[in-house]
Motif scaffolding. Sequence first.
Motif, PDB file in Angstrom:
ATOM      1  N   PRO A   2       0.712  -1.171  -0.125  1.00 10.43           N
ATOM      2  CA  PRO A   2       0.173   0.054   0.099  1.00 10.43           C
ATOM      3  C   PRO A   2       0.885   1.197   0.165  1.00 10.43           C
ATOM      4  CG  PRO A   2      -0.386  -1.272   1.968  1.00 10.43           C
ATOM      5  CD  PRO A   2       0.766  -1.920   1.205  1.00 10.43           C
ATOM      6  N   SER A   3       0.325   2.282  -0.706  1.00 10.72           N
ATOM      7  CA  SER A   3       1.292   3.561  -0.488  1.00 10.72           C
ATOM      8  C   SER A   3       0.909   4.277   0.758  1.00 10.72           C
ATOM      9  CB  SER A   3       0.593   4.427  -1.851  1.00 10.72           C
ATOM     10  OG  SER A   3      -0.729   5.058  -1.467  1.00 10.72           O
ATOM     11  N   VAL A   4       1.883   5.105   0.865  1.00  5.58           N
ATOM     12  CA  VAL A   4       1.965   6.085   2.206  1.00  5.58           C
ATOM     13  C   VAL A   4       0.508   6.862   2.219  1.00  5.58           C
ATOM     14  CG1 VAL A   4       3.025   7.705   3.591  1.00  5.58           C
ATOM     15  CG2 VAL A   4       4.396   5.944   2.444  1.00  5.58           C
ATOM     16  N   VAL A   5       0.315   7.431   1.096  1.00  9.21           N
ATOM     17  CA  VAL A   5      -0.896   8.379   0.867  1.00  9.21           C
ATOM     18  C   VAL A   5      -2.191   7.597   1.152  1.00  9.21           C
ATOM     19  CG1 VAL A   5      -2.194   9.790  -0.555  1.00  9.21           C
ATOM     20  CG2 VAL A   5       0.320   9.863  -0.913  1.00  9.21           C
ATOM     21  N   GLY A   6      -2.303   6.347   0.720  1.00  9.16           N
ATOM     22  CA  GLY A   6      -3.561   5.573   0.946  1.00  9.16           C
ATOM     23  C   GLY A   6      -3.548   5.155   2.396  1.00  9.16           C
ATOM     24  N   LEU A   7      -2.421   4.982   2.899  1.00 12.87           N
ATOM     25  CA  LEU A   7      -2.369   4.498   4.479  1.00 12.87           C
ATOM     26  C   LEU A   7      -2.753   5.782   5.297  1.00 12.87           C
ATOM     27  CD1 LEU A   7       0.755   2.432   4.588  1.00 12.87           C
ATOM     28  CD2 LEU A   7      -1.552   1.739   4.795  1.00 12.87           C
ATOM     29  N   LEU A   8      -2.443   7.025   4.734  1.00 12.04           N
ATOM     30  CA  LEU A   8      -2.923   7.957   5.532  1.00 12.04           C
ATOM     31  C   LEU A   8      -4.343   8.378   5.356  1.00 12.04           C
ATOM     32  CD1 LEU A   8       0.287  10.440   4.805  1.00 12.04           C
ATOM     33  CD2 LEU A   8      -0.285   9.257   7.031  1.00 12.04           C
ATOM     34  N   GLU A   9      -4.759   8.280   4.285  1.00 12.18           N
ATOM     35  CA  GLU A   9      -5.935   8.416   3.909  1.00 12.18           C
ATOM     36  C   GLU A   9      -6.922   7.493   4.761  1.00 12.18           C
ATOM     37  OE1 GLU A   9      -6.277   8.287  -0.303  1.00 12.18           O
ATOM     38  OE2 GLU A   9      -5.838  10.287  -0.776  1.00 12.18           O
ATOM     39  N   GLN A  10      -6.618   6.518   4.758  1.00 11.33           N
ATOM     40  CA  GLN A  10      -7.287   5.365   5.612  1.00 11.33           C
ATOM     41  C   GLN A  10      -7.396   5.590   6.912  1.00 11.33           C
ATOM     42  OE1 GLN A  10      -9.351   2.924   4.487  1.00 11.33           O
ATOM     43  NE2 GLN A  10      -9.920   2.644   6.480  1.00 11.33           N
ATOM     44  N   ARG A  11      -6.237   6.201   7.537  1.00  8.50           N
ATOM     45  CA  ARG A  11      -6.069   6.568   8.941  1.00  8.50           C
ATOM     46  C   ARG A  11      -6.970   7.728   9.140  1.00  8.50           C
ATOM     47  NH1 ARG A  11      -0.586   7.725  12.259  1.00  8.50           N
ATOM     48  NH2 ARG A  11      -1.666   8.299  14.278  1.00  8.50           N
ATOM     49  N   GLU A  12      -7.003   8.672   8.308  1.00  4.92           N
ATOM     50  CA  GLU A  12      -7.733   9.928   8.301  1.00  4.92           C
ATOM     51  C   GLU A  12      -9.298   9.631   8.405  1.00  4.92           C
ATOM     52  OE1 GLU A  12      -8.972  13.781   6.153  1.00  4.92           O
ATOM     53  OE2 GLU A  12      -7.259  12.795   5.298  1.00  4.92           O
ATOM     54  N   LEU A  13      -9.689   8.705   7.500  1.00  2.00           N
ATOM     55  CA  LEU A  13     -11.152   8.252   7.444  1.00  2.00           C
ATOM     56  C   LEU A  13     -11.390   7.559   9.001  1.00  2.00           C
ATOM     57  CD1 LEU A  13     -11.463   6.669   3.993  1.00  2.00           C
ATOM     58  CD2 LEU A  13     -12.664   8.867   5.030  1.00  2.00           C
ATOM     59  N   THR A  14     -10.747   6.730   9.139  1.00  5.38           N
ATOM     60  CA  THR A  14     -10.848   5.972  10.613  1.00  5.38           C
ATOM     61  C   THR A  14     -11.113   7.065  11.689  1.00  5.38           C
ATOM     62  OG1 THR A  14      -9.647   4.206   9.760  1.00  5.38           O
ATOM     63  CG2 THR A  14      -9.861   4.164  12.047  1.00  5.38           C
ATOM     64  N   ALA A  15     -10.024   8.091  11.778  1.00 11.51           N
ATOM     65  CA  ALA A  15     -10.157   9.061  12.739  1.00 11.51           C
ATOM     66  C   ALA A  15     -11.524   9.892  12.552  1.00 11.51           C
ATOM     67  CB  ALA A  15      -9.020   9.811  12.964  1.00 11.51           C
ATOM     68  N   ARG A  16     -11.905  10.070  11.549  1.00  7.10           N
ATOM     69  CA  ARG A  16     -13.001  11.236  11.214  1.00  7.10           C
ATOM     70  C   ARG A  16     -14.331  10.639  11.427  1.00  7.10           C
ATOM     71  NH1 ARG A  16     -13.486  15.507   7.642  1.00  7.10           N
ATOM     72  NH2 ARG A  16     -11.370  14.979   7.116  1.00  7.10           N
ATOM     73  N   ARG A  17     -14.640   9.179  11.555  1.00  4.41           N
ATOM     74  CA  ARG A  17     -15.969   8.721  11.784  1.00  4.41           C
ATOM     75  C   ARG A  17     -16.111   9.157  13.209  1.00  4.41           C
ATOM     76  NH1 ARG A  17     -13.839   4.131   9.093  1.00  4.41           N
ATOM     77  NH2 ARG A  17     -14.798   4.178   6.935  1.00  4.41           N
ATOM     78  N   PRO A  18     -15.585   8.746  14.194  1.00  2.00           N
ATOM     79  CA  PRO A  18     -15.872   9.083  15.778  1.00  2.00           C
ATOM     80  C   PRO A  18     -16.087  10.529  15.899  1.00  2.00           C
ATOM     81  CG  PRO A  18     -13.835   7.984  15.644  1.00  2.00           C
ATOM     82  CD  PRO A  18     -14.388   8.127  14.126  1.00  2.00           C
ATOM     83  N   LEU A  19     -15.198  11.332  15.185  1.00  4.16           N
ATOM     84  CA  LEU A  19     -15.202  12.714  15.147  1.00  4.16           C
ATOM     85  C   LEU A  19     -16.499  13.446  14.737  1.00  4.16           C
ATOM     86  CD1 LEU A  19     -13.708  15.620  15.587  1.00  4.16           C
ATOM     87  CD2 LEU A  19     -12.939  15.362  13.388  1.00  4.16           C
ATOM     88  N   ASP A  20     -17.113  12.955  13.421  1.00  7.72           N
ATOM     89  CA  ASP A  20     -18.190  13.199  12.886  1.00  7.72           C
ATOM     90  C   ASP A  20     -19.357  12.909  13.795  1.00  7.72           C
ATOM     91  OD1 ASP A  20     -16.954  14.120  10.611  1.00  7.72           O
ATOM     92  OD2 ASP A  20     -17.341  12.592   9.305  1.00  7.72           O
ATOM     93  N   GLU A  21     -19.517  11.587  14.260  1.00  8.72           N
ATOM     94  CA  GLU A  21     -20.561  11.465  15.293  1.00  8.72           C
ATOM     95  C   GLU A  21     -20.464  12.053  16.590  1.00  8.72           C
ATOM     96  OE1 GLU A  21     -19.711   7.224  16.264  1.00  8.72           O
ATOM     97  OE2 GLU A  21     -19.984   6.410  14.160  1.00  8.72           O
ATOM     98  N   LEU A  22     -19.331  12.515  17.065  1.00 11.55           N
ATOM     99  CA  LEU A  22     -19.375  13.437  18.277  1.00 11.55           C
ATOM    100  C   LEU A  22     -19.892  14.704  17.868  1.00 11.55           C
ATOM    101  CD1 LEU A  22     -15.905  12.373  19.841  1.00 11.55           C
ATOM    102  CD2 LEU A  22     -18.357  12.146  20.723  1.00 11.55           C
ATOM    103  N   ARG A  23     -19.569  15.260  16.762  1.00  2.68           N
ATOM    104  CA  ARG A  23     -20.180  16.662  16.201  1.00  2.68           C
ATOM    105  C   ARG A  23     -21.824  16.519  16.248  1.00  2.68           C
ATOM    106  NH1 ARG A  23     -15.326  17.846  12.068  1.00  2.68           N
ATOM    107  NH2 ARG A  23     -13.796  19.293  13.408  1.00  2.68           N
ATOM    108  N   GLU A  24     -21.996  15.162  15.538  1.00  4.77           N
ATOM    109  CA  GLU A  24     -23.632  15.300  15.718  1.00  4.77           C
ATOM    110  C   GLU A  24     -24.177  15.136  16.946  1.00  4.77           C
ATOM    111  OE1 GLU A  24     -24.366  11.814  13.232  1.00  4.77           O
ATOM    112  OE2 GLU A  24     -23.406  12.621  11.234  1.00  4.77           O
ATOM    113  N   GLU A  25     -23.520  14.503  17.638  1.00  2.00           N
ATOM    114  CA  GLU A  25     -24.189  14.435  19.329  1.00  2.00           C
ATOM    115  C   GLU A  25     -24.197  15.816  19.924  1.00  2.00           C
ATOM    116  OE1 GLU A  25     -23.594  11.814  23.270  1.00  2.00           O
ATOM    117  OE2 GLU A  25     -22.487  11.481  21.448  1.00  2.00           O
TER     118      GLU A  25
END
Length: 63
Positions: A2-25
Amino acid sequence: MPSVVGLLEQRELTARRPLDELREEADRIQAELVVAEREWDEGVIARVRRRSRGCRRRQRRPP
């Protein structure tokens, strides 16, 4: 491999999900807080008005 950019994007998506849920709450809680504060204020205003009417009535009665 896997590319470094791809890994970083996956990590960002993984971190963004709980953040979005917390913002909605937080938005939901903020909206509930606005309603609760409005109801509280209305109750306080009604109580003050009742007291002020009661004071006026007492003052009008003869001694």
